[in-house]
Design an enzyme around this catalytic site. Structure first.
Site, PDB file in Angstrom:
ATOM      1  N   ALA A 166      13.503  24.313  36.670  1.00  0.00           N
ATOM      2  CA  ALA A 166      12.894  23.343  37.593  1.00  0.00           C
ATOM      3  C   ALA A 166      11.479  22.981  37.140  1.00  0.00           C
ATOM      4  CB  ALA A 166      12.858  23.914  39.009  1.00  0.00           C
ATOM      5  N   LYS A 224      21.282  27.430  33.206  1.00  0.00           N
ATOM      6  CA  LYS A 224      20.813  26.112  32.752  1.00  0.00           C
ATOM      7  C   LYS A 224      20.341  26.114  31.295  1.00  0.00           C
ATOM      8  CE  LYS A 224      19.523  24.109  37.187  1.00  0.00           C
ATOM      9  NZ  LYS A 224      18.478  23.483  37.987  1.00  0.00           N
ATOM     10  N   ASN A 249      21.767  20.712  33.545  1.00  0.00           N
ATOM     11  CA  ASN A 249      22.283  21.001  34.888  1.00  0.00           C
ATOM     12  C   ASN A 249      23.590  20.262  35.189  1.00  0.00           C
ATOM     13  OD1 ASN A 249      21.325  18.380  35.393  1.00  0.00           O
ATOM     14  ND2 ASN A 249      20.922  18.881  37.537  1.00  0.00           N
ATOM     15  N   GLY A 263      11.791  19.354  48.723  1.00  0.00           N
ATOM     16  CA  GLY A 263      12.760  19.672  47.674  1.00  0.00           C
ATOM     17  C   GLY A 263      14.103  18.987  47.846  1.00  0.00           C
ATOM     18  N   ASP A 311      17.953  16.843  36.769  1.00  0.00           N
ATOM     19  CA  ASP A 311      16.812  17.321  37.568  1.00  0.00           C
ATOM     20  C   ASP A 311      15.572  16.463  37.292  1.00  0.00           C
ATOM     21  OD1 ASP A 311      18.108  19.395  38.899  1.00  0.00           O
ATOM     22  OD2 ASP A 311      17.569  20.903  37.401  1.00  0.00           O
ATOM     23  N   TYR A 341      14.176  23.903  48.638  1.00  0.00           N
ATOM     24  CA  TYR A 341      14.691  23.040  49.721  1.00  0.00           C
ATOM     25  C   TYR A 341      15.310  23.831  50.871  1.00  0.00           C
ATOM     26  CZ  TYR A 341      18.938  23.864  47.044  1.00  0.00           C
ATOM     27  OH  TYR A 341      19.955  24.471  46.369  1.00  0.00           O
ATOM     28  N   THR A 351      23.847  25.913  37.453  1.00  0.00           N
ATOM     29  CA  THR A 351      22.615  26.336  38.112  1.00  0.00           C
ATOM     30  C   THR A 351      22.223  27.739  37.657  1.00  0.00           C
ATOM     31  OG1 THR A 351      21.452  26.423  40.226  1.00  0.00           O
ATOM     32  CG2 THR A 351      23.777  27.042  40.284  1.00  0.00           C
ATOM     33  N   VAL A 366      24.560  24.048  48.340  1.00  0.00           N
ATOM     34  CA  VAL A 366      24.970  22.964  49.225  1.00  0.00           C
ATOM     35  C   VAL A 366      25.579  21.822  48.411  1.00  0.00           C
ATOM     36  CG1 VAL A 366      23.298  23.543  51.007  1.00  0.00           C
ATOM     37  CG2 VAL A 366      22.678  21.859  49.288  1.00  0.00           C
TER      38      VAL A 366
HETATM   39  P1  NAP Z   1      14.232  29.939  36.844  1.00  0.00           P
HETATM   40  O1  NAP Z   1      14.625  29.192  35.621  1.00  0.00           O
HETATM   41  O2  NAP Z   1      14.755  31.304  37.094  1.00  0.00           O
HETATM   42  O3  NAP Z   1      12.597  29.988  36.842  1.00  0.00           O
HETATM   43  C1  NAP Z   1      11.924  30.614  37.887  1.00  0.00           C
HETATM   44  C2  NAP Z   1      10.424  30.413  37.689  1.00  0.00           C
HETATM   45  O4  NAP Z   1       9.760  30.963  38.824  1.00  0.00           O
HETATM   46  C3  NAP Z   1       9.852  31.122  36.463  1.00  0.00           C
HETATM   47  O5  NAP Z   1       8.801  30.366  35.939  1.00  0.00           O
HETATM   48  C4  NAP Z   1       9.333  32.433  37.063  1.00  0.00           C
HETATM   49  O6  NAP Z   1       8.245  32.977  36.330  1.00  0.00           O
HETATM   50  C5  NAP Z   1       8.819  31.967  38.396  1.00  0.00           C
HETATM   51  N1  NAP Z   1       8.794  33.040  39.382  1.00  0.00           N
HETATM   52  C6  NAP Z   1       9.848  33.752  39.878  1.00  0.00           C
HETATM   53  N2  NAP Z   1       9.422  34.648  40.779  1.00  0.00           N
HETATM   54  C7  NAP Z   1       8.069  34.521  40.864  1.00  0.00           C
HETATM   55  C8  NAP Z   1       7.058  35.181  41.603  1.00  0.00           C
HETATM   56  N3  NAP Z   1       7.375  36.161  42.465  1.00  0.00           N
HETATM   57  N4  NAP Z   1       5.783  34.781  41.440  1.00  0.00           N
HETATM   58  C9  NAP Z   1       5.471  33.800  40.566  1.00  0.00           C
HETATM   59  N5  NAP Z   1       6.379  33.149  39.810  1.00  0.00           N
HETATM   60  C10 NAP Z   1       7.666  33.493  39.962  1.00  0.00           C
HETATM   61  O7  NAP Z   1      14.584  29.099  38.140  1.00  0.00           O
HETATM   62  P2  NAP Z   1      14.623  27.496  38.304  1.00  0.00           P
HETATM   63  O8  NAP Z   1      15.959  26.975  37.999  1.00  0.00           O
HETATM   64  O9  NAP Z   1      13.455  26.929  37.603  1.00  0.00           O
HETATM   65  O10 NAP Z   1      14.424  27.377  39.886  1.00  0.00           O
HETATM   66  C11 NAP Z   1      13.203  27.701  40.519  1.00  0.00           C
HETATM   67  C12 NAP Z   1      13.239  27.206  41.957  1.00  0.00           C
HETATM   68  O11 NAP Z   1      13.302  25.789  41.941  1.00  0.00           O
HETATM   69  C13 NAP Z   1      14.508  27.650  42.705  1.00  0.00           C
HETATM   70  O12 NAP Z   1      14.240  28.790  43.442  1.00  0.00           O
HETATM   71  C14 NAP Z   1      14.876  26.473  43.585  1.00  0.00           C
HETATM   72  O13 NAP Z   1      14.423  26.710  44.899  1.00  0.00           O
HETATM   73  C15 NAP Z   1      14.104  25.307  42.991  1.00  0.00           C
HETATM   74  N6  NAP Z   1      15.010  24.254  42.481  1.00  0.00           N
HETATM   75  C16 NAP Z   1      15.168  23.154  43.254  1.00  0.00           C
HETATM   76  C17 NAP Z   1      15.984  22.120  42.822  1.00  0.00           C
HETATM   77  C18 NAP Z   1      16.128  20.905  43.676  1.00  0.00           C
HETATM   78  O14 NAP Z   1      17.004  20.076  43.387  1.00  0.00           O
HETATM   79  N7  NAP Z   1      15.304  20.736  44.687  1.00  0.00           N
HETATM   80  C19 NAP Z   1      16.654  22.220  41.593  1.00  0.00           C
HETATM   81  C20 NAP Z   1      16.467  23.379  40.824  1.00  0.00           C
HETATM   82  C21 NAP Z   1      15.653  24.404  41.299  1.00  0.00           C
HETATM   83  P3  NAP Z   1       8.495  34.021  35.120  1.00  0.00           P
HETATM   84  O15 NAP Z   1       8.664  33.198  33.884  1.00  0.00           O
HETATM   85  O16 NAP Z   1       7.277  34.831  35.138  1.00  0.00           O
HETATM   86  O17 NAP Z   1       9.727  34.828  35.482  1.00  0.00           O
END
Ligand code: NAP
Length: 269
Positions: free
Chosen positions: A124, A65, A85, A234, A98, A213, A61, A15
């Site tokens: 995140a 990142k 980011n 979020g 972030d 979010y 994203t 978005v």
């Molecule tokens: P990322 O770098 O891919 O990290 C994903 C994290 O989630 C890792 O710690 C992963 O654990 C864990 N995970 C994934 N699937 C899982 C499961 N089934 N059970 C338990 N843990 C699980 O992604 P990211 O950039 O941090 O983003 C994560 C989420 O944050 C996104 O989906 C998004 O919705 C949200 N986000 C929001 C904003 C915002 O502005 N509101 C900004 C960025 C992200 P492992 O290390 O074990 O793989």
């Protein structure tokens, strides 16, 4: 003409274009913000290609990142958690807005001296943990993959009291945390409609923040409300990280409400 964009893989549901184009229009800036799907092996080409085309900046994203750090000089928070980011393509500097987004989202709660559980140790998770440490909380990072969680904590403990906890044993923290943050994709549209901790763990928790979010009302937010916790959505982080990126590129502090309305409109489709 100001050219801006976001790169990710996949990127279809972002978005950010809606949010930034609304801000450009509202500020009377002649410019455009576009989303680009970049295959993981073409990241370098995409970054330097955008620079060559005269783009002012890019958001970065999933899944870039962390890998994009090798192409830019890291500023402030980006250097602390080796996660970027936002890129200024003129100076080739990488920022992490972030962290600012989380701080702005949580600004309504006093977090000094609190104990916060952050589930997830990706981009995140690290941003949320650093923001909470800066706000004076003790942070427990729980992650599914132990090695990745420990690596993140190794980086974060320089900035405050931060420990690792295996996600498989998270229930043992029941009654011991004031804040719970979901920084995993659990609850996201198209993902498992699960919550990252056993629901009973939320009893007595003061604040629950879901970085997810889409949808706004995630399973975690619903459960937290049911158990009387204060909740933060979020979308608050999303809008504030976007506003800070916009300011880095344009020097203008955008109207956050305009960006939020545009993001909400885009999320409804
Ligand atoms: P990322 O770098 O891919 O990290 C994903 C994290 O989630 C890792 O710690 C992963 O654990 C864990 N995970 C994934 N699937 C899982 C499961 N089934 N059970 C338990 N843990 C699980 O992604 P990211 O950039 O941090 O983003 C994560 C989420 O944050 C996104 O989906 C998004 O919705 C949200 N986000 C929001 C904003 C915002 O502005 N509101 C900004 C960025 C992200 P492992 O290390 O074990 O793989």
């Amino acid at each position: 003409m100001l050219y801006l964009g976001v790169i990710g893989y996949p990127i279809k549901h972002s978005v950010s274009p809606a949010m930034h184009n609304a801000a450009l229009q509202h500020e009377g800036i002649e410019g455009i913000y576009l989303a680009f799907e970049v295959k993981p092996d073409r990241l370098r080409d995409a970054v330097f290609g955008a620079k060559a085309l005269g783009f002012r900046g890019l958001n970065v994203t999933i899944p870039f990142k962390e890998s994009v750090v090798e192409f830019v000089e890291l500023e402030g928070e980006a250097a602390k958690i080796k996660t970027v980011n936002t890129i200024d393509l003129v100076e080739m500097v990488g920022y992490n807005t972030d962290v600012y987004g989380v701080k702005a989202a949580l600004s309504g709660t006093e977090l000094g001296g609190k104990t916060a559980l952050v589930v997830g140790a990706g981009g995140a998770g690290k941003a949320a943990a650093l923001a909470l440490l800066d706000m004076g909380s003790t942070v427990i990072v729980a992650n599914r993959t132990e090695e990745k969680g420990r690596e993140a904590v190794e980086m974060l403990r320089r900035y405050g009291e931060c420990i690792f906890w295996p996600l498989s044993r998270v229930e043992e923290l029941k009654g011991k945390v004031d804040v719970v943050v979901n920084a995993t994709p659990l609850g996201m549209r198209g993902f498992k409609a699960e919550i990252p901790v056993p629901p009973s763990m939320l009893d007595g928790v003061e604040l629950v923040f879901d970085t997810v979010y889409n949808p706004m009302e995630t399973p975690l937010i619903r459960e937290a409300k049911r158990r009387g916790c204060k909740v933060v959505y979020g979308i608050e982080m999303l809008v504030h990280q976007g506003a800070k990126a916009f300011e880095i590129w344009t020097g203008i502090e955008p109207d956050v409400e305009v960006m939020k309305e545009a993001a909400l409109r885009a999320l409804r489709f």
